[in-house]
Write a protein that holds these residues in place. Structure first.
Motif, PDB file in Angstrom:
ATOM      1  N   LEU A   1     103.631 -31.889  62.098  1.00 24.54           N
ATOM      2  CA  LEU A   1     104.312 -30.944  61.215  1.00 24.54           C
ATOM      3  C   LEU A   1     103.824 -31.022  59.779  1.00 24.54           C
ATOM      4  CD1 LEU A   1     107.887 -31.273  62.694  1.00 24.54           C
ATOM      5  CD2 LEU A   1     106.266 -29.411  63.016  1.00 24.54           C
TER       6      LEU A   1
ATOM      7  N   PHE B   1     103.483 -27.373  78.435  1.00 20.38           N
ATOM      8  CA  PHE B   1     103.504 -25.948  78.091  1.00 20.38           C
ATOM      9  C   PHE B   1     103.854 -25.747  76.612  1.00 20.38           C
ATOM     10  CE2 PHE B   1     105.200 -21.658  77.755  1.00 20.38           C
ATOM     11  CZ  PHE B   1     104.195 -20.935  78.361  1.00 20.38           C
TER      12      PHE B   1
ATOM     13  N   ARG C   1     101.091 -24.836  73.267  1.00 16.82           N
ATOM     14  CA  ARG C   1     101.340 -23.749  72.316  1.00 16.82           C
ATOM     15  C   ARG C   1     101.317 -24.268  70.880  1.00 16.82           C
ATOM     16  NH1 ARG C   1     106.708 -20.770  71.501  1.00 16.82           N
ATOM     17  NH2 ARG C   1     106.133 -18.708  70.734  1.00 16.82           N
ATOM     18  N   GLN C   2     101.826 -25.476  70.685  1.00 13.47           N
ATOM     19  CA  GLN C   2     101.735 -26.067  69.349  1.00 13.47           C
ATOM     20  C   GLN C   2     100.277 -26.292  68.949  1.00 13.47           C
ATOM     21  OE1 GLN C   2     104.298 -29.542  68.968  1.00 13.47           O
ATOM     22  NE2 GLN C   2     105.758 -28.551  70.307  1.00 13.47           N
TER      23      GLN C   2
ATOM     24  N   THR D   1      98.780 -22.988  68.002  1.00 17.37           N
ATOM     25  CA  THR D   1      99.322 -22.540  66.717  1.00 17.37           C
ATOM     26  C   THR D   1      98.637 -23.292  65.576  1.00 17.37           C
ATOM     27  OG1 THR D   1     101.441 -22.070  67.781  1.00 17.37           O
ATOM     28  CG2 THR D   1     101.447 -22.237  65.381  1.00 17.37           C
TER      29      THR D   1
ATOM     30  N   TRP E   1      93.362 -17.166  78.930  1.00 23.58           N
ATOM     31  CA  TRP E   1      92.927 -15.947  78.213  1.00 23.58           C
ATOM     32  C   TRP E   1      91.405 -15.910  78.164  1.00 23.58           C
ATOM     33  CZ3 TRP E   1      96.167 -12.750  74.694  1.00 23.58           C
ATOM     34  CH2 TRP E   1      97.541 -13.022  74.844  1.00 23.58           C
TER      35      TRP E   1
ATOM     36  N   PRO F   1     101.326 -17.020  81.899  1.00 21.37           N
ATOM     37  CA  PRO F   1     100.131 -17.360  81.124  1.00 21.37           C
ATOM     38  C   PRO F   1     100.479 -18.147  79.860  1.00 21.37           C
ATOM     39  CG  PRO F   1     100.815 -15.140  80.603  1.00 21.37           C
ATOM     40  CD  PRO F   1     101.738 -15.620  81.691  1.00 21.37           C
TER      41      PRO F   1
ATOM     42  N   LEU G   1     100.932 -18.629  76.000  1.00 19.03           N
ATOM     43  CA  LEU G   1     101.537 -17.609  75.134  1.00 19.03           C
ATOM     44  C   LEU G   1     100.709 -17.291  73.892  1.00 19.03           C
ATOM     45  CD1 LEU G   1     105.338 -18.534  75.288  1.00 19.03           C
ATOM     46  CD2 LEU G   1     104.065 -16.901  76.678  1.00 19.03           C
ATOM     47  N   SER G   2      99.855 -18.210  73.461  1.00 21.95           N
ATOM     48  CA  SER G   2      99.040 -17.943  72.275  1.00 21.95           C
ATOM     49  C   SER G   2      97.689 -17.394  72.698  1.00 21.95           C
ATOM     50  CB  SER G   2      98.814 -19.225  71.466  1.00 21.95           C
ATOM     51  OG  SER G   2     100.030 -19.728  70.977  1.00 21.95           O
ATOM     52  N   GLU G   3      97.107 -16.578  71.849  1.00 23.02           N
ATOM     53  CA  GLU G   3      95.760 -16.100  72.153  1.00 23.02           C
ATOM     54  C   GLU G   3      94.747 -17.189  71.789  1.00 23.02           C
ATOM     55  OE1 GLU G   3      96.382 -12.859  69.270  1.00 23.02           O
ATOM     56  OE2 GLU G   3      94.356 -13.285  68.545  1.00 23.02           O
TER      57      GLU G   3
ATOM     58  N   ASN H   1     106.651 -15.124  65.120  1.00 19.85           N
ATOM     59  CA  ASN H   1     105.239 -15.472  65.001  1.00 19.85           C
ATOM     60  C   ASN H   1     104.437 -14.726  66.080  1.00 19.85           C
ATOM     61  OD1 ASN H   1     102.898 -16.764  64.250  1.00 19.85           O
ATOM     62  ND2 ASN H   1     103.729 -18.841  64.373  1.00 19.85           N
TER      63      ASN H   1
ATOM     64  N   ASP I   1     112.060 -16.620  68.712  1.00 18.54           N
ATOM     65  CA  ASP I   1     111.027 -17.133  69.610  1.00 18.54           C
ATOM     66  C   ASP I   1     111.414 -16.922  71.064  1.00 18.54           C
ATOM     67  OD1 ASP I   1     108.538 -18.296  70.061  1.00 18.54           O
ATOM     68  OD2 ASP I   1     109.398 -20.279  70.399  1.00 18.54           O
ATOM     69  N   VAL I   2     110.412 -16.843  71.915  1.00 20.31           N
ATOM     70  CA  VAL I   2     110.612 -16.916  73.364  1.00 20.31           C
ATOM     71  C   VAL I   2     109.538 -17.848  73.918  1.00 20.31           C
ATOM     72  CG1 VAL I   2     111.649 -14.631  73.702  1.00 20.31           C
ATOM     73  CG2 VAL I   2     109.148 -14.878  73.747  1.00 20.31           C
ATOM     74  N   VAL I   3     109.770 -18.395  75.101  1.00 18.15           N
ATOM     75  CA  VAL I   3     108.773 -19.296  75.677  1.00 18.15           C
ATOM     76  C   VAL I   3     108.264 -18.772  77.011  1.00 18.15           C
ATOM     77  CG1 VAL I   3     109.426 -21.389  74.466  1.00 18.15           C
ATOM     78  CG2 VAL I   3     110.641 -20.754  76.556  1.00 18.15           C
ATOM     79  N   GLY I   4     108.245 -17.465  77.121  1.00 17.87           N
ATOM     80  CA  GLY I   4     107.696 -16.870  78.336  1.00 17.87           C
ATOM     81  C   GLY I   4     107.590 -15.369  78.139  1.00 17.87           C
ATOM     82  N   LEU I   5     107.067 -14.733  79.162  1.00 13.56           N
ATOM     83  CA  LEU I   5     106.918 -13.285  79.138  1.00 13.56           C
ATOM     84  C   LEU I   5     108.274 -12.617  79.331  1.00 13.56           C
ATOM     85  CD1 LEU I   5     104.001 -13.119  81.699  1.00 13.56           C
ATOM     86  CD2 LEU I   5     103.793 -12.508  79.276  1.00 13.56           C
TER      87      LEU I   5
ATOM     88  N   ILE J   1     103.851 -11.210  73.094  1.00 12.62           N
ATOM     89  CA  ILE J   1     102.742 -11.939  73.731  1.00 12.62           C
ATOM     90  C   ILE J   1     101.458 -11.360  73.175  1.00 12.62           C
ATOM     91  CG2 ILE J   1     102.942 -10.426  75.795  1.00 12.62           C
ATOM     92  CD1 ILE J   1     101.570 -13.892  76.097  1.00 12.62           C
TER      93      ILE J   1
ATOM     94  N   SER K   1     102.269 -15.061  71.303  1.00  6.75           N
ATOM     95  CA  SER K   1     103.178 -15.522  70.261  1.00  6.75           C
ATOM     96  C   SER K   1     102.930 -16.999  70.053  1.00  6.75           C
ATOM     97  CB  SER K   1     104.631 -15.280  70.679  1.00  6.75           C
ATOM     98  OG  SER K   1     105.017 -16.202  71.665  1.00  6.75           O
ATOM     99  N   ASN K   2     103.063 -17.424  68.796  1.00  2.05           N
ATOM    100  CA  ASN K   2     102.812 -18.828  68.457  1.00  2.05           C
ATOM    101  C   ASN K   2     104.105 -19.564  68.149  1.00  2.05           C
ATOM    102  OD1 ASN K   2     100.091 -18.285  68.695  1.00  2.05           O
ATOM    103  ND2 ASN K   2      99.768 -18.048  66.498  1.00  2.05           N
ATOM    104  N   ASP K   3     103.984 -20.889  68.149  1.00  2.00           N
ATOM    105  CA  ASP K   3     105.122 -21.762  67.858  1.00  2.00           C
ATOM    106  C   ASP K   3     105.662 -21.477  66.447  1.00  2.00           C
ATOM    107  OD1 ASP K   3     106.162 -24.744  68.900  1.00  2.00           O
ATOM    108  OD2 ASP K   3     106.274 -24.420  66.738  1.00  2.00           O
ATOM    109  N   PRO K   4     106.983 -21.315  66.299  1.00  4.23           N
ATOM    110  CA  PRO K   4     107.534 -21.028  64.974  1.00  4.23           C
ATOM    111  C   PRO K   4     107.746 -22.272  64.117  1.00  4.23           C
ATOM    112  CG  PRO K   4     109.287 -20.926  66.611  1.00  4.23           C
ATOM    113  CD  PRO K   4     108.010 -21.216  67.364  1.00  4.23           C
ATOM    114  N   LEU K   5     108.108 -23.369  64.749  1.00  3.56           N
ATOM    115  CA  LEU K   5     108.507 -24.563  64.008  1.00  3.56           C
ATOM    116  C   LEU K   5     107.323 -25.209  63.286  1.00  3.56           C
ATOM    117  CD1 LEU K   5     110.894 -27.164  65.555  1.00  3.56           C
ATOM    118  CD2 LEU K   5     108.823 -27.934  64.503  1.00  3.56           C
TER     119      LEU K   5
END
Lengths: 458, 460
Positions: A87, A113, A117-118, A121, A176, A211, A213-215, B13, B58-62, B80, B82-86
């Motif tokens: 962080l 999962f 994503r972290q 990001t 992706w 899938p 979630l981040s590109e 995000n 935020d969501v953690v899925g489709l 989608i 979407s990136n982590d907000p925290l």
């Protein structure tokens, strides 16, 4: 011209990281760890000194072996309290352009999962300057904090680690395709669903549909660091790591270690040169030798033997408060950080190592002297096959300032440190142009990308 | 003296959060959501304009299927990627002083021990400006990303949330006593081990030993947001939340909802004002009515109506791509979020809502269009209905917020509908004025001092 060394500043989001007892000084900012300014300013200093990265260690439990309690650790500020490392990165990344950021996260602490994503990001917002140090946790308390009851046995932790990184590779590399994101305002298409895939992972520890979630970010998978030295640890590192920490015991032990890991990497189908080797060192720098020695005396007077003992013993699950420091390590039962002991024994085959030796080992990997003397020693490490150094602090940012202002210019003159940053991602920078932004094709993560998962598009 | 409203910016995000299709417009800088610059710059704008907080959904899925799959979501960018907000909040904290930083997360994402540490790290780094929006995750795909066969039943998700926050409260409030941290350079003692305690939590899902690894942060427990408006969700909010995000169709419905919930809050031994209500609204601002109408028409043309329908259906777990517009909505049973359905029923005044109603209301129901003066009139009605704050939904980042700050907030301040300078202190103190920590009557407070040796028998 010498082969350049890479330099990471080794730190942790806590008061006392490696060299215990120094936080009481007026000239260290260790007590400011929980707030952002000290970190942002440190990152800017390191970037001025052309450091490759700031490397943040982490634990998710307390060192509670010494005297059978965590009291010593708490009083010393020894990695307790300890805040989350990842962080801190966005605030520092925003204030820098080239510095890399490596952080430690255990395969026990988060679900892959969420963690993947972290990572994405962080890699997006640093524009490809992130590295992940994969650890399996050695503290019993960490496992009990995370609901495991007790620490899974060593081999099981590495089996879990292997599945964990496999899930991460599938999400980051396979979900992706490169041209999935279109951002086509004309035809009103953000991304092409045909090129985004479920991963449908079903395993022993994790089931993950996807899938991701981040590109895809610049590096997709961040640069992978690892430090395991046990048998399964070395295999894991050889299969997955792009940079490995090895103990700085002797030039010979480094040569043996490097050759062994490269051989294992090769057997795992990887390019053996796709692995960099880092050692941890601390430096006491003086304009003259006398000045360096005077600084050393100051440091040694404040050094806390109890802190070192609680740290070392805690990481091995051994109560050093009760053990005679002259006991040979071979006669001790119950230690759980096998790699540490193993590499000690390996480095000194004709000597009976004791716990006292083990403790002193931490102090031994320090170099005291003028910038020129330090450069001479670093040249020797480089010749032994070391690719980079994790610089451990006594005071922060003081130890790093001394190094940046005193030592780096001399190293640059000798070709031992970079003068300018290379363009591109952390991976491209660390590998001196021998790599693109993504994992090497021979890496298991790269293989996932290459073979491209054939998912069921929407 | 009139009571000023609080304002937070409702963002995510991702490229397409609520008002879909607008990243395609040159004003839609949300297309750059991967870039930290967008968010740091927005945070600075919001703080300069006097907003209380930035609130990341935020969501953690489709989202659930539309037309038999999720191809539509990917093309539209509907949450989608979407990136982590925290993760991005430390950069925002570093460049602001007062702005509250709210993010969304749910129990399925992360073990409570790790989550507690990440939140406390941010509360330290921001000097007490963190808020957590507690969600129970209503998307099927999200659950299957975390190893579950599917969505857990609605009420069971809240039971899980209860268990989760219980662990967190123990870590945040109970593990470290206030005077545990000494940082005494003279004696060389950093912290007092007799004042730091293991929590020994054991429950159905969690075994957590402790001690907590982070020393007490300014707020300890972050400000707690919650958004559920089902019966169980409201009960959870009444017990735990300090701010509830509502999307009432009009001030009268808001008044009823707020009164009912405040009554529940009191039944749980808390004060009726311990829970603040933030209504989600979007704004179209013009200096004349003609300009307002032109801007609204332009917006209607650019909004992706299919996106609005698929978002709503996807959140319910219902594929609305398969239904005719006059299908009555409440013939469809779902285990997904109940809040949306309840909202829709209230919107049509009890008449059975149809998909056609959904399309119309979803796009316009919570939009306030007008001159700054007209908007102020409308906001006064919301305020008088008991609403404490507005979660400002955007069409374009950052221009929706710039317009609101430049044109609407000055009028609101003149009328006492928005405050002037920031109050000092943590986010909790700014909102409630009662100090940095949760009040003693909050359920988390029962763990204060509960794990000291003399008290452990009771706590366990």
């Amino acid at each position: 011209m010498s082969k350049r060394l890479r330099f990471n500043a080794f730190s942790m989001n806590c008061v006392s990281h490696i060299h215990h007892g120094q936080w009481v000084r007026d000239d260290t900012r260790q007590l400011d760890y929980s707030r952002l300014p000290a970190w942002v300013e440190l990152a800017q200093l390191l970037e001025r000194g052309k450091f490759d990265a700031l490397f943040l260690a982490d634990v998710i439990g307390t060192y509670d072996s010494y005297g059978g309690s965590r009291d010593a650790a708490v009083e010393e500020g020894l990695q307790i309290p300890v805040n989350d490392p990842a962080l801190l990165i966005p605030a520092m990344a925003y204030a820098t352009e080239n510095l890399g950021f490596a952080f430690t996260s255990s395969v026990l602490q988060e679900h892959p999962f969420s963690f993947a994503r972290q990572l994405s990001t962080l890699d997006h917002l640093t524009t490809g300057r992130v590295a992940w140090n994969v650890v399996t946790s050695y503290l019993q308390n960490a496992a009990r904090n995370l609901g495991y009851g007790s620490l899974p046995v060593h081999e099981d932790r590495y089996r879990r680690a292997q599945e964990y990184v496999s899930v991460i590779y599938k999400l980051l590399e396979g979900s992706w395709e490169d041209d999935a994101v279109r951002r086509d305002t004309e035809n009103r298409i953000y991304a092409d669903p045909e090129k985004i895939h479920d991963i449908e992972h079903v395993g022993e520890f994790f089931d993950v549909v996807g899938p991701h979630l981040s590109e895809p970010s610049r590096q997709r998978t961040p640069v992978l660091f690892q430090a395991g030295a046990s048998e399964p640890g070395r295999d894991f590192a050889a299969r997955n790591a792009e940079a490995i920490f090895i103990p700085a015991r002797s030039f010979e032990s480094v040569r043996v270690n490097v050759a062994d890991v490269r051989e294992r990497a090769s057997r795992a189908g990887r390019d053996p040169e796709d692995v960099l080797f880092f050692i941890g060192l601390s430096f006491i720098v003086g304009g003259t030798e006398d000045e360096a020695l005077r600084k050393q005396t100051e440091i040694d007077e404040l050094a806390s033997p109890r802190g070192y003992a609680a740290h070392t013993g805690g990481s091995m699950g051994v109560d050093l408060a009760e053990i005679d420091l002259d006991t040979p390590i071979g006669e001790l039962q119950g230690y759980n950080s096998q790699g540490f002991a193993r590499s000690l024994i390996e480095s000194a085959p004709d000597k009976t190592w004791t716990f006292g030796d083990l403790l002193r080992q931490r102090a031994a990997s320090r170099i005291v002297g003028t910038p020129e003397q330090i450069a001479d020693r670093l040249q020797e490490w480089s010749d032994a096959g070391v690719d980079g150094v994790n610089v451990t602090y006594f005071t922060t940012p003081g130890s790093f300032e001394d190094f940046v202002e005193g030592v780096i210019p001399v190293l640059q003159d000798r070709g031992l440190a970079q003068r300018e940053y290379r363009e591109g991602t952390l991976r491209e920078k660390l590998k001196d142009g021998t790599s693109g932004p993504r994992l090497h094709d021979s890496h298991p993560g790269g293989a996932v990308r290459r073979e491209r998962l054939v998912g069921v598009p929407a | 003296m009139s009571r000023p409203l609080h304002f937070s910016a409702f963002v995510m995000n991702t490229a397409s959060h609520i008002t879909h299709g607008l990243w395609r417009d040159p004003r839609g800088e949300q297309i750059d959501f991967n870039d930290l610059q967008l968010w740091v710059s927005l945070a600075k704008t919001l703080e300069a304009g006097g907003f209380d907080a930035i609130f990341f959904a935020d969501v953690v899925g489709l989202y659930g299927d539309y037309d038999g799959g999720w191809a539509h979501h990917a093309r539209l960018g509907l949450q989608i990627p979407s990136n982590d907000p925290l993760v991005i909040l430390s950069a925002l904290a570093s460049h602001t002083e007062h702005l509250g930083l709210a993010f969304t997360a749910g129990p399925i994402q992360e073990p409570p021990f790790n989550f507690a540490r990440r939140v406390a790290t941010l509360d330290h780094a921001s000097q007490g400006r963190i808020a957590w929006n507690i969600v129970t995750s209503a998307l099927e795909n999200g659950w299957r990303n975390f190893g579950h066969d599917g969505l857990l039943a609605h009420d069971d998700r809240y039971r899980w949330a209860d268990e989760y926050v219980d662990v967190l409260y123990k870590l945040w409030e109970g593990s470290w006593e206030d005077d545990a941290l000494l940082a005494d350079r003279g004696s060389g003692v950093y912290a007092d081990p007799t004042k730091i305690h293991k929590i020994h939590h054991v429950s159905e899902r969690y075994r957590v030993e402790g001690p907590f690894l982070v020393s007490p942060s300014p707020q300890r427990t972050p400000l707690l947001f919650q958004a559920g408006s089902s019966k169980v969700g409201r009960d959870f909010a009444a017990r735990n939340a300090e701010a509830q995000f509502i999307v009432a169709p009009d001030p009268e419905n808001a008044r009823t909802l707020i009164e009912d919930t405040r009554r529940l809050v009191e039944e749980h031994g808390r004060h009726r004002d311990d829970l603040k209500f933030f209504q989600g609204l979007s704004f179209v601002v013009g200096s004349t009515e003609a300009e307002v109408r032109a801007k609204e028409a332009d917006l209607e043309e650019k909004i992706d109506i299919d996106g609005m329908i698929s978002h709503f259906g996807g959140s319910l777990g219902v594929d609305l791509g398969q239904y005719e517009p006059d299908t009555p909505i409440d013939t469809i049973h779902t285990e997904g979020g109940q809040s949306g359905l309840a909202w829709l029923r209230e919107s049509t005044g009890g008449r059975t809502p149809t998909l056609g109603d959904l399309v119309r209301l979803r796009a316009r129901g919570t939009r306030v269009a007008g001159t700054p003066e007209q908007i102020a009139d409308r906001l006064a009605l919301w305020r008088d209905a008991g609403v404490d704050g507005i979660n400002v939904v955007n069409a374009f980042i950052p221009s929706s917020y710039e317009e609101f700050i430049d044109h609407v907030l000055p009028v609101l301040r003149e009328r006492g509908l928005a405050r002037g300078e920031y109050d000092p202190g943590t986010l909790r103190h700014k909102l409630f004025g009662g100090g940095d920590r949760l009040p003693d009557r909050h359920p988390a407070a029962r763990y204060r001092g509960a794990f000291a040796p003399s008290a452990t028998a009771v706590a366990r």
